[in-house]
Design a protein around this motif. Structure first.
Motif, mmCIF file in Angstrom:
data_model
loop_
_atom_site.group_PDB
_atom_site.id
_atom_site.type_symbol
_atom_site.label_atom_id
_atom_site.label_comp_id
_atom_site.label_asym_id
_atom_site.label_seq_id
_atom_site.Cartn_x
_atom_site.Cartn_y
_atom_site.Cartn_z
ATOM 1 N N ALA A 435 0.821 -1.205 0.000
ATOM 2 C CA ALA A 435 0.000 0.000 0.000
ATOM 3 C C ALA A 435 0.859 1.260 0.000
ATOM 4 O O ALA A 435 0.557 2.233 -0.694
ATOM 5 N N VAL A 436 1.957 1.246 0.775
ATOM 6 C CA VAL A 436 2.852 2.410 0.813
ATOM 7 C C VAL A 436 3.505 2.630 -0.554
ATOM 8 O O VAL A 436 3.598 3.764 -1.047
ATOM 9 N N VAL A 437 3.965 1.540 -1.175
ATOM 10 C CA VAL A 437 4.607 1.660 -2.490
ATOM 11 C C VAL A 437 3.612 2.162 -3.532
ATOM 12 O O VAL A 437 3.930 3.026 -4.355
ATOM 13 N N ASN A 438 2.383 1.645 -3.502
ATOM 14 C CA ASN A 438 1.365 2.116 -4.445
ATOM 15 C C ASN A 438 1.037 3.581 -4.233
ATOM 16 O O ASN A 438 0.897 4.346 -5.194
ATOM 17 N N ALA A 439 0.903 3.992 -2.961
ATOM 18 C CA ALA A 439 0.579 5.385 -2.680
ATOM 19 C C ALA A 439 1.732 6.310 -3.036
ATOM 20 O O ALA A 439 1.518 7.450 -3.453
ATOM 21 N N THR A 440 2.971 5.829 -2.884
ATOM 22 C CA THR A 440 4.139 6.680 -3.131
ATOM 23 C C THR A 440 4.435 6.805 -4.609
ATOM 24 O O THR A 440 4.654 7.908 -5.129
ATOM 25 N N PHE A 441 4.461 5.674 -5.318
ATOM 26 C CA PHE A 441 4.878 5.679 -6.717
ATOM 27 C C PHE A 441 3.714 5.547 -7.701
ATOM 28 O O PHE A 441 3.922 5.653 -8.904
#
Length: 776
Positions: A435-441
């Motif tokens: 979720a963090v990677v999707n939200a960041t990139f």
């Protein structure tokens, strides 16, 4: 060759049989799927059999009386059960109404746990949908088409199709004649050296070979087993197993192993005589060949490789030239033999080089290290755009329009690499990291362009770049709401007459779209209510009341209204909306992933105590994917900067409206990989994911990207005000209303998709003929 079958537990077999009986009563079950599942029912012990297994297809939707819990077993070949219905502590739904209201199950076949995790992420709210695999599939488990694409042209295969085809004839005119001419010119040169006569003869043979290589094989001179008398049905001569000793490795091309189906047929192979080490590297002729002619042929074949590799569909020509350059031209001249294909021989054998076609339309599926061939071929454009953009700032060699075109095209492969990096990390990590990677990139592609354009416009002291950014935002919304679902429904509907999707999950996405559009355009409606109507030019004859009073270019302008209107009313409203939209996105995450997870319910379990079996190779590890993400982000920022720098001549001298440039080129080019993913989902009859591709991007634009732009403007004032033009407002509202009307019944066909695409093009026509913004 025998394989050990992995047996299932008796309880699992009984459950599988009961479920198959329930599923066979459904009208929506496809015939091929029913046949596949019937085969599983009759032979349950062969559900998972290591690398070779029966083809397990997608299972049909269960009946209302079927069990609400469905499990799959993680073995080397696994089934990912995506169940939408009663789950966990949720009360079970009874009756037909509850069934149609909330349940819909899709069973997807996967190869390993990593791929199952990737598929599960596709069905999670907030995650961008990804089609390509993140793990390498063993070559023996791939389809015949995929095996054909990845062959190294070293296997002679009996093909019924004729070798005289249009593609092969085109090869002669594009490549064959001039490569053959080079060989004919080199032949007398080698013969004049006296010592190089053997290589001169080789050049003559290769000259006739390269002009028409189809149906001919280049073989190494050695003792072959005579297999002409043995012609079993469907026989295949495959290379022997690799041995540790070097001598066996040298003779592996000459010691075939015969395998037939279904029972192996062994043919005694006489022992080969001991092979002598070749001395041709120490000859004078070899030195002359390497010094005089091989460099010329290296340039010729390298050029042919590049020219045939870039169009993708002519990759067989590139493989053939590469094989000639790296293998055939380095062999001893007496070892090179060229033979025509014996059509009477139906067996397959391994040779040095064999090519029967110059073009193959299926090469759009070709991958290198998991990277699609088109994304790989477009990667050099990134470096070309960087070199041309930053070394030729005065445009002596490349015009601004050329640099802009190359830079905007470079965003396509970079978007692909960012998407693949996100999918790789998410599939190998837990939900929190994914979720963090999707939200960041997930939105980095668009955000880099928007921010660089706003900074560029602020430094230039013009509002034109701000209008371009707003046009790109509105174009992304309209394209993701209308075009992506429309084109997916159209292409998928041509292959499948009618496609069904989860209306419950689509309803959640539609509600979020309404919230998103309402929040994003609330400041615009506010400004139209309390702003002043300003006209650029008005004409009237003083004292003559019969002449009408005519005004042109009228619009609402908040700058000429109450000076405190923007500071005391519009800006607080923008900040309020920028807080409420991400909060709504978070509520949507909690709703779909926690409290109402049965909407996207995914049941994955194995029958071996939670341990996965089988071997899989991940294309990109976590660290490699993270490195690719960082590098691609930096390159994306550079390409976006080049786009904003070189777009100024297009904006100032183009006769096309700036609105149209923003809603088409700048909005939809970065979304091309997503569009391709959606089309592939639709072709696989998974229209639910196709529709969620567009809605996911639209929701992220409204609830993540726009609040981030407002936050950026709060810390670095670039003059960005969340007030859109009328054309953006009404086009976006109309698109949301139309798409919600289409999605009401939970089914679609190509007619509905065509309607969405036609409406999208009508809106593009409106943008095309619309006058440019006042600030441009």
């Amino acid at each position: 060759m025998s394989f050990k079958a992995s047996s299932l537990l008796s309880g699992d077999v009984d459950n599988l049989r009961k479920r198959s009986v329930a599923e066979s009563t459904e009208n929506c079950c496809e015939p091929e799927h029913h046949q596949r599942f019937t085969r599983l029912q009759t032979q349950p012990e062969r559900l998972c059999v290591g690398p070779h297994h029966p083809d397990v297809g997608a299972l049909a939707t269960p009946s209302p009386d079927a069990s609400a819990h469905h499990f799959c077993h993680f073995t080397p070949k696994c089934l990912l059960a995506v169940s939408r219905g009663t789950h966990g502590n949720s009360p079970p739904r009874q009756g037909e109404e509850g069934w149609h209201d909330g349940t819909s199950r899709t069973t997807i076949r996967v190869d390993n746990e990593v791929e199952a995790h990737r598929e599960a992420n596709n069905y999670k709210f907030g995650f961008r949908k990804w089609k390509g695999n993140v793990t390498e599939k063993p070559i023996e488990d791939r389809s015949d088409i995929d095996k054909e694409l990845h062959t190294d042209l070293s296997i002679v295969k009996h093909v019924e199709a004729p070798v005289v085809t249009v593609g092969n004839i085109v090869y002669v005119f594009l490549f064959g004649w001039w490569i053959s001419l080079i060989y004919l010119l080199i032949c007398p040169v080698m013969c004049l050296t006296i010592f190089g006569v053997p290589y001169g003869k080789v050049c003559l043979k290769l000259a006739w070979y390269v002009i028409w290589p189809f149906g001919k094989s280049v073989q190494r001179a050695c003792h072959f087993v005579n297999i002409s008398a043995v012609k079993p049905t469907n026989c295949e001569i495959i290379p022997p197993q690799e041995h540790d000793d070097k001598d066996a490795g040298m003779d592996k091309d000459c010691a075939p192993l015969l395998v037939s189906s279904p029972l192996p047929i062994e043919i005694p192979v006489p022992p080969l005589p001991p092979r002598k080490t070749s001395k041709h590297w120490c000859r004078v002729s070899t030195c002359l060949w390497l010094l005089l002619c091989y460099p010329v042929l290296a340039v010729v074949h390298s050029l042919a490789c590049v020219l045939s590799w870039l169009p993708v569909f002519s990759i067989p020509i590139a493989k053939m030239n590469g094989r000639i350059l790296t293998t055939v031209l380095l062999m001893a001249p007496e070892d090179i033999e060229i033979h025509a294909l014996d059509k009477a021989d139906v067996c397959e054998t391994r040779v040095v080089l064999y090519c029967y076609q110059a073009f193959n339309v299926y090469y759009y599926k070709y991958t290198v290290l998991g990277i699609n061939i088109f994304a790989l071929n477009l990667l050099p454009l990134v470096f070309i755009s960087l070199i041309a953009g930053y070394t030729d700032r005065e445009h002596k060699y490349f015009s601004a329009e050329t640099v802009f075109t190359i830079a905007i095209t470079s965003i396509i492969p970079l978007s692909y690499y960012i998407g693949m990096g996100i999918a790789s990390i998410s599939a190998q990590s837990n939900f929190a990291v994914g979720a963090v990677v999707n939200a960041t990139f997930g939105s980095i592609t668009e955000m880099t362009f928007y921010i660089t354009a706003l900074i560029r416009g602020h430094r230039a002291g013009t509002k034109c770049y701000e209008e371009i950014v707003k046009s790109a935002l509105a174009g992304t919304l309209i394209g993701c709401i209308l075009f992506i679902p429309g084109i997916c429904m159209t292409i998928g509907g041509i292959k499948h007459s009618e496609q069904r999707f989860n209306s419950r999950s689509a309803g959640v996405g539609s509600a979020l779209l309404f919230i998103s559009i309402g929040g994003v355009f609330a400041p615009t409606l506010f400004s139209k209510t309390f702003g002043n109507l300003v006209c650029e030019s008005c004409s009237n004859v003083p004292g003559n009341t019969t002449v009408p009073f005519i005004c042109k270019d009228c619009h609402y302008d908040t700058s000429t209204a109450d000076p405190h209107l923007v500071l005391s009313h519009i800006e607080p409203l923008v900040y309020t909306v920028s807080v409420l939209l991400p909060a709504s996105y978070l509520i949507g995450l909690i709703f779909t992933l926690k409290t109402h997870a049965h909407i996207y319910d995914i049941q994955v379990s194995d029958g071996h105590g939670g341990q996965t079996h089988g071997h899989h190779v991940v294309h990109w590890s976590r660290w490699r994917a993270l490195t690719v993400l960082i590098v691609a982000t930096v390159l994306m920022a550079s390409c976006a900067d080049l786009c904003t720098v070189n777009i100024e001549p297009i904006l100032s001298h183009s006769s096309v409206s700036q609105y149209f440039i923003g809603v088409t080129v700048l909005a939809m080019v970065p979304e091309l990989p997503e569009i391709v993913n959606g089309i592939q989902f639709a072709l696989q009859n998974n229209i639910s994911l196709s529709l969620e591709v567009g809605s996911c991007i639209a929701v992220q634009v409204c609830m993540i990207q726009i609040p981030l732009l407002v936050l950026f403007n709060a810390f670095y004032d670039v003059g960005f005000v969340l007030v859109f033009s009328d054309i953006h407002l009404w086009a976006s509202i109309f698109s949301v209303i139309l798409v919600n009307y289409i999605f009401m019944d939970g089914k679609c066909d190509y007619f509905q998709g065509t309607a969405l695409v036609v409406v999208y093009f009508i809106l593009l026509a409106v943008y095309f003929f619309a006058p440019s913004p006042h600030s441009c």
